[in-house]
Design a protein around this motif. Structure first.
Motif, PDB file in Angstrom:
ATOM      1  N   PRO A  75      11.809  -6.157   2.356  1.00 20.15           N
ATOM      2  CA  PRO A  75      10.671  -5.453   1.603  1.00 20.15           C
ATOM      3  C   PRO A  75      11.247  -4.487   0.630  1.00 20.15           C
ATOM      4  O   PRO A  75      12.528  -3.976   0.790  1.00 20.15           O
ATOM      5  N   CYS A  76      10.368  -4.426  -0.510  1.00 24.34           N
ATOM      6  CA  CYS A  76      11.000  -3.629  -1.738  1.00 24.34           C
ATOM      7  C   CYS A  76       9.944  -2.970  -2.200  1.00 24.34           C
ATOM      8  O   CYS A  76       8.672  -2.937  -1.950  1.00 24.34           O
ATOM      9  N   SER A  77      10.256  -2.076  -3.409  1.00 24.04           N
ATOM     10  CA  SER A  77       9.306  -1.622  -4.206  1.00 24.04           C
ATOM     11  C   SER A  77       8.153  -2.729  -4.804  1.00 24.04           C
ATOM     12  O   SER A  77       7.141  -2.136  -5.344  1.00 24.04           O
ATOM     13  N   GLY A  78       8.554  -3.924  -5.162  1.00 24.60           N
ATOM     14  CA  GLY A  78       8.050  -4.713  -5.943  1.00 24.60           C
ATOM     15  C   GLY A  78       7.790  -4.624  -7.419  1.00 24.60           C
ATOM     16  O   GLY A  78       6.981  -4.950  -7.914  1.00 24.60           O
ATOM     17  N   LEU A  79       8.627  -3.857  -8.018  1.00 28.05           N
ATOM     18  CA  LEU A  79       8.528  -3.432  -9.365  1.00 28.05           C
ATOM     19  C   LEU A  79       8.840  -4.588 -10.302  1.00 28.05           C
ATOM     20  O   LEU A  79       8.505  -4.607 -11.444  1.00 28.05           O
ATOM     21  N   GLY A  80       9.440  -5.742  -9.787  1.00 24.65           N
ATOM     22  CA  GLY A  80       9.632  -7.065 -10.615  1.00 24.65           C
ATOM     23  C   GLY A  80       8.348  -7.841 -10.658  1.00 24.65           C
ATOM     24  O   GLY A  80       8.465  -8.723 -11.599  1.00 24.65           O
ATOM     25  N   VAL A  81       7.660  -7.567  -9.943  1.00 20.97           N
ATOM     26  CA  VAL A  81       6.291  -8.310  -9.723  1.00 20.97           C
ATOM     27  C   VAL A  81       5.047  -7.626 -10.427  1.00 20.97           C
ATOM     28  O   VAL A  81       3.914  -7.990 -10.055  1.00 20.97           O
ATOM     29  N   LEU A  82       5.002  -6.578 -11.057  1.00 23.35           N
ATOM     30  CA  LEU A  82       4.359  -5.845 -11.533  1.00 23.35           C
ATOM     31  C   LEU A  82       3.081  -6.619 -12.714  1.00 23.35           C
ATOM     32  O   LEU A  82       2.064  -6.115 -12.716  1.00 23.35           O
ATOM     33  N   ARG A  83       3.778  -7.707 -12.911  1.00 24.02           N
ATOM     34  CA  ARG A  83       2.928  -8.551 -14.003  1.00 24.02           C
ATOM     35  C   ARG A  83       1.717  -9.160 -13.211  1.00 24.02           C
ATOM     36  O   ARG A  83       0.499  -9.147 -13.747  1.00 24.02           O
ATOM     37  N   ARG A  84       1.885  -9.408 -11.946  1.00 24.35           N
ATOM     38  CA  ARG A  84       0.984 -10.124 -10.936  1.00 24.35           C
ATOM     39  C   ARG A  84       0.258  -9.122 -10.158  1.00 24.35           C
ATOM     40  O   ARG A  84      -0.913  -9.288  -9.623  1.00 24.35           O
ATOM     41  N   ASN A  85       0.821  -7.747  -9.921  1.00 24.93           N
ATOM     42  CA  ASN A  85       0.440  -6.844  -9.061  1.00 24.93           C
ATOM     43  C   ASN A  85       0.705  -5.378  -9.616  1.00 24.93           C
ATOM     44  O   ASN A  85       1.198  -4.581  -9.323  1.00 24.93           O
TER      45      ASN A  85
END
Length: 404
Positions: free
Chosen positions: A306-316
């Motif tokens: 689990p992580c911040s998800g900052l690498g997938v901001l394009r879709r989220n």
């Protein structure tokens, strides 16, 4: 932002306003689910209407801070029509003569389009704390990453090689009026030429593909699984990477998918049936004894942490408004614990892959360095840092570690 012109009907604007309000001001309401529900409730909307609402919804979320600057007001649940009007004007669309837009001064908004942004955070439409964090961790390169993360993601699918091949799938989708292209260097990936609902296609219902970004597809390959191995996916979730591992293992051997959420594993089971993946078992991690019993049993262990998800901001893009520094500090502590506990599951000479969809070193290489400093029986043998600015795909990190 797109400059396409489309005739807007009042019910589209009202639906858009309600979706934005729900996404921003109701806790735990995520953009993709909010939009999905809105479209289900309005089945009479045509494809152009649905496209307008979907694109506008995501672009308003993505560029919220810019739009607030141009509108000269912070978004609140009672002024969303101001933000929608600003978005329409910025995209060179006329403001429809609806009652919701009566008090909006178009001239004043247009005048502010000429003003310079007061900060980089406003320019890239992110919170101030996130600019500081990215700048501290990535240096000046954060600007290039943020530019890339503000470009909407393409839809990429992974061919399910248990049932078909890329050439065959491309032909099958073409017959269903879904045009795709190959991606150089990604043998099992196809990118859609345009956004469309592919979940209703026969190809999807027959389990011939899964939606999975190109960067995410590299994680399974990085683990170097082979048919017949015993593999543990220790943070399996709904199983996107688990299913890829099953295909790479040609349905031979065993994959044990672990997660703390039983409902996610139920979704994985359904997807596995559709995919024809028969070598997957699931187990909910309800206490520490479950992990204890699995120590030293796996040839390969995947920790898709689990992580911040900052690498997938394009879709989220809504994630950047829901995150805060406190969450990132908490998730970093959680990652340390997960890496430490699940590393024990791998056999001697076996491989462990630690992966995240973040671009922050504090969640990635720093975690691995910390782990290795405390566990001399493990050794880093390879790592990949996939940055959106250079890959044009999601940001990912993966480290391959061997247990000596």
């Amino acid at each position: 932002m797109d400059n396409k012109k489309i005739k807007t009907h009042r019910n589209l604007i009202q639906g858009l306003e309600q979706a934005i309000k729900t996404s921003f001001f109701e806790p735990d309401k995520y953009a993709d689910k909010v939009l999905e529900r809105l479209l289900k409730l309005n089945k009479k909307w045509g494809s152009k209407d649905r496209g307008f609402v979907s694109e506008s919804f995501y672009e308003i979320i993505r560029w919220k801070r810019q739009l607030e600057f141009y509108a000269n007001r912070e978004m609140k649940d009672d002024n969303i029509y101001f933000i929608i009007a600003t978005y329409l004007l910025l995209n060179k669309q006329e403001i429809p003569p609806f009652p919701e837009f009566e008090k909006i001064y178009i001239k004043k908004i247009k005048e502010r389009f000429k003003k310079p942004f007061p900060s980089r955070a406003v320019e890239f439409s992110i919170p101030d704390w996130l600019q500081s964090r990215m700048e501290n961790e990535l240096g000046s390169s954060w600007i290039y990453e943020m530019k890339a993360l503000n470009i909407p993601a393409s839809t990429i699918i992974r061919v399910n090689t248990l049932k078909t091949h890329a050439d065959e799938l491309q032909k099958s989708l073409e017959e269903e009026k879904v045009a795709t292209n190959f991606i150089q260097g990604y043998k099992d990936a196809l990118v859609l030429e345009r956004k469309q609902n592919i979940f209703k296609t026969k190809a999807f219902q027959d389990g011939l593909f899964e939606v999975q970004d190109a960067s995410s597809q590299l994680v399974g390959e990085f683990l170097e699984v082979k048919p017949g191995m015993r593999v543990i996916d220790s943070c399996a979730g709904a199983g996107g990477k688990t299913l890829h591992l099953a295909a790479l293992m040609e349905n031979k051997g065993q994959i044990l998918a672990l997660d703390i959420h039983e409902w996610k594993l139920q979704t994985l089971k359904q997807r596995a049936r559709r995919n024809g993946a028969h070598n997957i078992q699931t187990k909910a991690v309800t206490d520490s004894k479950i992990l204890k019993r699995l120590e030293n049993t796996a040839d390969r262990v995947l920790i898709d942490a689990p992580c911040s998800g900052l690498g997938v901001l394009r879709r989220n893009p809504d994630a950047k408004w829901k995150l805060n520094n406190e969450f990132i500090y908490r998730i970093i502590d959680e990652q340390k614990q997960i890496l430490q506990n699940n590393s024990k599951l791998v056999k001697k000479n076996g491989y462990l892959v630690y992966a995240t969809c973040s671009i922050l070193p504090s969640e990635n290489s720093h975690q691995v360095e910390n782990f290795l400093s405390k566990n001399p029986d493990f050794e880093l043998i390879d790592e990949k840092k996939i940055m959106p600015s250079t890959s044009n795909f999601d940001g990912f990190y993966m480290a391959k570690i061997v247990r000596k």
